[in-house]
Design a protein around this motif. Structure first.
Motif, PDB file in Angstrom:
ATOM      1  N   LEU A  22      -0.705   5.139   5.905  1.00  0.00           N
ATOM      2  CA  LEU A  22      -2.035   5.504   5.852  1.00  0.00           C
ATOM      3  C   LEU A  22      -2.915   5.027   4.763  1.00  0.00           C
ATOM      4  N   GLY A  23      -1.864   4.522   3.622  1.00  0.00           N
ATOM      5  CA  GLY A  23      -2.668   4.102   2.465  1.00  0.00           C
ATOM      6  C   GLY A  23      -2.599   5.172   1.455  1.00  0.00           C
ATOM      7  N   HIS A  24      -1.746   6.138   1.447  1.00  0.00           N
ATOM      8  CA  HIS A  24      -1.825   7.027   0.253  1.00  0.00           C
ATOM      9  C   HIS A  24      -0.572   6.860  -0.397  1.00  0.00           C
ATOM     10  N   THR A 112      -0.431 -11.219  -1.268  1.00  0.00           N
ATOM     11  CA  THR A 112       0.810 -11.648  -0.285  1.00  0.00           C
ATOM     12  C   THR A 112       0.440 -11.926   1.164  1.00  0.00           C
ATOM     13  N   LYS A 113      -0.840 -11.160   1.667  1.00  0.00           N
ATOM     14  CA  LYS A 113      -1.210 -11.525   2.783  1.00  0.00           C
ATOM     15  C   LYS A 113      -2.654 -11.138   2.781  1.00  0.00           C
ATOM     16  N   ILE A 114      -3.399 -11.894   3.355  1.00  0.00           N
ATOM     17  CA  ILE A 114      -5.001 -11.831   3.745  1.00  0.00           C
ATOM     18  C   ILE A 114      -5.159 -11.983   5.203  1.00  0.00           C
ATOM     19  N   HIS A 141     -12.093  -8.932   4.210  1.00  0.00           N
ATOM     20  CA  HIS A 141     -10.754  -8.845   4.637  1.00  0.00           C
ATOM     21  C   HIS A 141      -9.807  -7.820   4.436  1.00  0.00           C
ATOM     22  N   GLU A 142      -8.903  -7.643   5.121  1.00  0.00           N
ATOM     23  CA  GLU A 142      -7.579  -6.702   4.549  1.00  0.00           C
ATOM     24  C   GLU A 142      -6.697  -7.487   3.719  1.00  0.00           C
ATOM     25  N   VAL A 143      -6.456  -7.080   2.404  1.00  0.00           N
ATOM     26  CA  VAL A 143      -5.944  -7.878   1.399  1.00  0.00           C
ATOM     27  C   VAL A 143      -4.750  -7.017   1.088  1.00  0.00           C
ATOM     28  N   TRP A 144      -3.399  -7.673   1.111  1.00  0.00           N
ATOM     29  CA  TRP A 144      -2.256  -7.005   0.772  1.00  0.00           C
ATOM     30  C   TRP A 144      -1.642  -7.460  -0.667  1.00  0.00           C
ATOM     31  N   TYR A 145      -1.280  -6.876  -1.667  1.00  0.00           N
ATOM     32  CA  TYR A 145      -0.745  -7.468  -2.780  1.00  0.00           C
ATOM     33  C   TYR A 145       0.250  -6.439  -3.373  1.00  0.00           C
ATOM     34  N   SER A 146       1.093  -7.132  -4.360  1.00  0.00           N
ATOM     35  CA  SER A 146       1.808  -6.369  -5.018  1.00  0.00           C
ATOM     36  C   SER A 146       1.606  -6.313  -6.690  1.00  0.00           C
ATOM     37  N   PHE A 147       2.074  -5.154  -7.101  1.00  0.00           N
ATOM     38  CA  PHE A 147       1.673  -5.031  -8.688  1.00  0.00           C
ATOM     39  C   PHE A 147       2.622  -4.180  -9.248  1.00  0.00           C
ATOM     40  N   LYS A 148       3.491  -4.430 -10.215  1.00  0.00           N
ATOM     41  CA  LYS A 148       4.515  -3.850 -10.756  1.00  0.00           C
ATOM     42  C   LYS A 148       5.464  -3.126  -9.640  1.00  0.00           C
ATOM     43  N   ASN A 149       5.990  -3.966  -8.980  1.00  0.00           N
ATOM     44  CA  ASN A 149       6.915  -3.554  -7.882  1.00  0.00           C
ATOM     45  C   ASN A 149       6.653  -2.653  -6.870  1.00  0.00           C
ATOM     46  N   SER A 150       5.132  -2.434  -6.829  1.00  0.00           N
ATOM     47  CA  SER A 150       4.731  -1.470  -5.832  1.00  0.00           C
ATOM     48  C   SER A 150       3.782  -2.298  -4.929  1.00  0.00           C
ATOM     49  N   LYS A 151       3.621  -2.024  -3.656  1.00  0.00           N
ATOM     50  CA  LYS A 151       2.893  -2.665  -2.686  1.00  0.00           C
ATOM     51  C   LYS A 151       1.645  -2.097  -2.210  1.00  0.00           C
ATOM     52  N   PHE A 152       0.720  -2.572  -2.119  1.00  0.00           N
ATOM     53  CA  PHE A 152      -0.810  -2.295  -1.982  1.00  0.00           C
ATOM     54  C   PHE A 152      -1.725  -2.924  -0.956  1.00  0.00           C
ATOM     55  N   PHE A 153      -2.706  -2.368  -0.253  1.00  0.00           N
ATOM     56  CA  PHE A 153      -3.442  -2.938   0.727  1.00  0.00           C
ATOM     57  C   PHE A 153      -4.849  -2.638   0.491  1.00  0.00           C
ATOM     58  N   ALA A 154      -5.960  -3.158   0.576  1.00  0.00           N
ATOM     59  CA  ALA A 154      -7.344  -2.984   0.299  1.00  0.00           C
ATOM     60  C   ALA A 154      -8.095  -3.737   1.056  1.00  0.00           C
ATOM     61  N   ILE A 155      -9.413  -3.114   1.118  1.00  0.00           N
ATOM     62  CA  ILE A 155     -10.694  -4.074   1.550  1.00  0.00           C
ATOM     63  C   ILE A 155     -11.239  -5.142   0.501  1.00  0.00           C
ATOM     64  N   GLY A 156     -11.236  -6.095   1.043  1.00  0.00           N
ATOM     65  CA  GLY A 156     -11.362  -7.372  -0.078  1.00  0.00           C
ATOM     66  C   GLY A 156     -12.454  -8.111   0.332  1.00  0.00           C
ATOM     67  N   LEU A 157     -13.417  -7.982  -0.849  1.00  0.00           N
ATOM     68  CA  LEU A 157     -14.234  -9.156  -0.866  1.00  0.00           C
ATOM     69  C   LEU A 157     -14.104 -10.444  -1.697  1.00  0.00           C
TER      70      LEU A 157
END
Length: 286
Positions: A22-24, A112-114, A141-157
């Motif tokens: 759920l993004g938390h 990693t994914k757009i 777009h929906e943007v997935w990315y990794s940072f310091k071995n953690s995975k995140f996703f966000a709304i991207g412009l």
């Protein structure tokens, strides 16, 4: 064929995994518990506790708790049947090593994914900000990315140099190269705003205006000097900046320097920005 879960089996679904879907993500973790910013309100100190041993949650800010089904029902504002269907869905099986990697200058950040926006947590976040999904899909777009071995996703412009502004309910960040976002439609009017939610908000409030204008989203007030070169291409330049100290100072600088640059923030003069005005108007509409 995948077996459908019932209430009894669903209660064993790890709350930490449900929250991640759920993004938390946890602010801190220990062997037996994890602490989150509450998914039910805005806060700066984590008051939402998840017991790993009991697989239960408790929100100290509201004095209430429950199991994973209760949690999903409340976050998504759905029925128990809908919550079970949600928990029964396949988990995204992204291989972060096999995904296409996009160029970024940020140390440690890997896109990693757009894709089109479809994650329930991002759709819920858009709803909280008063933005319909179909409007957000036009620009973001929906943007997935990794940072310091953690995975995140966000709304991207995406900006004009290929970097991204990234927003979700918890994080506000971006990846290099940093720049402004310039939507050219060969019009005689230019609209300038500070951030992506200003753009999305104005698209909801006045779709015709957005469609009949060129649009420039600064993504940072630091780019004001860089965009002045475009002003001579337009008969009119309209500013929709935040009504805080920084926004007012930039507005005053540009309107004093150029006769065809106009401040349009009076339309939301009792609010801090366009999105605050939109959320206020949305309550009136409902």
């Amino acid at each position: 064929m995948k077996r459908k879960i019932n209430c009894e089996s669903a209660r064993a679904f790890p709350i930490e995994k449900a929250l991640a879907k759920l993004g938390h993500f946890p602010q801190r973790t220990a062997e037996k518990e994890a602490w989150f910013l509450s998914p039910f309100r805005s806060e700066t100190q984590a008051s939402f506790k998840v017991s790993k041993t009991m697989n239960r949650w408790y929100d100290h800010g509201e004095g209430m708790g429950g199991n994973v089904i209760d949690l999903v029902c409340r976050i998504l504002k759905c029925s128990v049947k809908e919550a079970l269907a949600y928990l029964n869905q396949d988990w995204p099986s992204f291989s972060f090593q096999q995904q296409q990697h996009f160029n970024t200058n940020d140390i440690g950040i890997t896109l990693t994914k757009i894709q089109n926006i479809k994650h329930p947590a991002l759709i819920q976040y858009l709803n909280l900000r008063g933005i319909p999904l179909h409007v957000a899909k036009v620009y973001c777009h929906e943007v997935w990315y990794s940072f310091k071995n953690s995975k995140f996703f966000a709304i991207g412009l995406r900006n004009d140099k290929g970097g991204w502004e990234l927003r979700n309910r918890i994080f506000k960040n971006g990846c290099s190269p940093k720049s402004y976002t310039y939507l050219r439609r060969i019009n005689t009017k230019l609209i300038i705003m500070e951030g992506m939610f200003d753009l999305l908000s104005l698209a909801v409030l006045n779709e015709a205006l957005i469609n009949d204008s060129d649009v420039l989203v600064l993504n940072s007030l630091a780019f004001v000097k860089d965009i002045e070169v475009h002003f001579s291409d337009y008969d009119m330049v309209h500013l929709y900046f935040d009504r805080d100290g920084a926004g007012r100072n930039v507005t005053l600088y540009l309107t004093n320097k150029y006769s065809h640059v106009l401040d349009k923030s009076d339309g939301y003069k009792d609010h801090k920005d366009l999105n605050d005005f939109l959320c206020h108007e949305r309550k009136r509409w409902n």
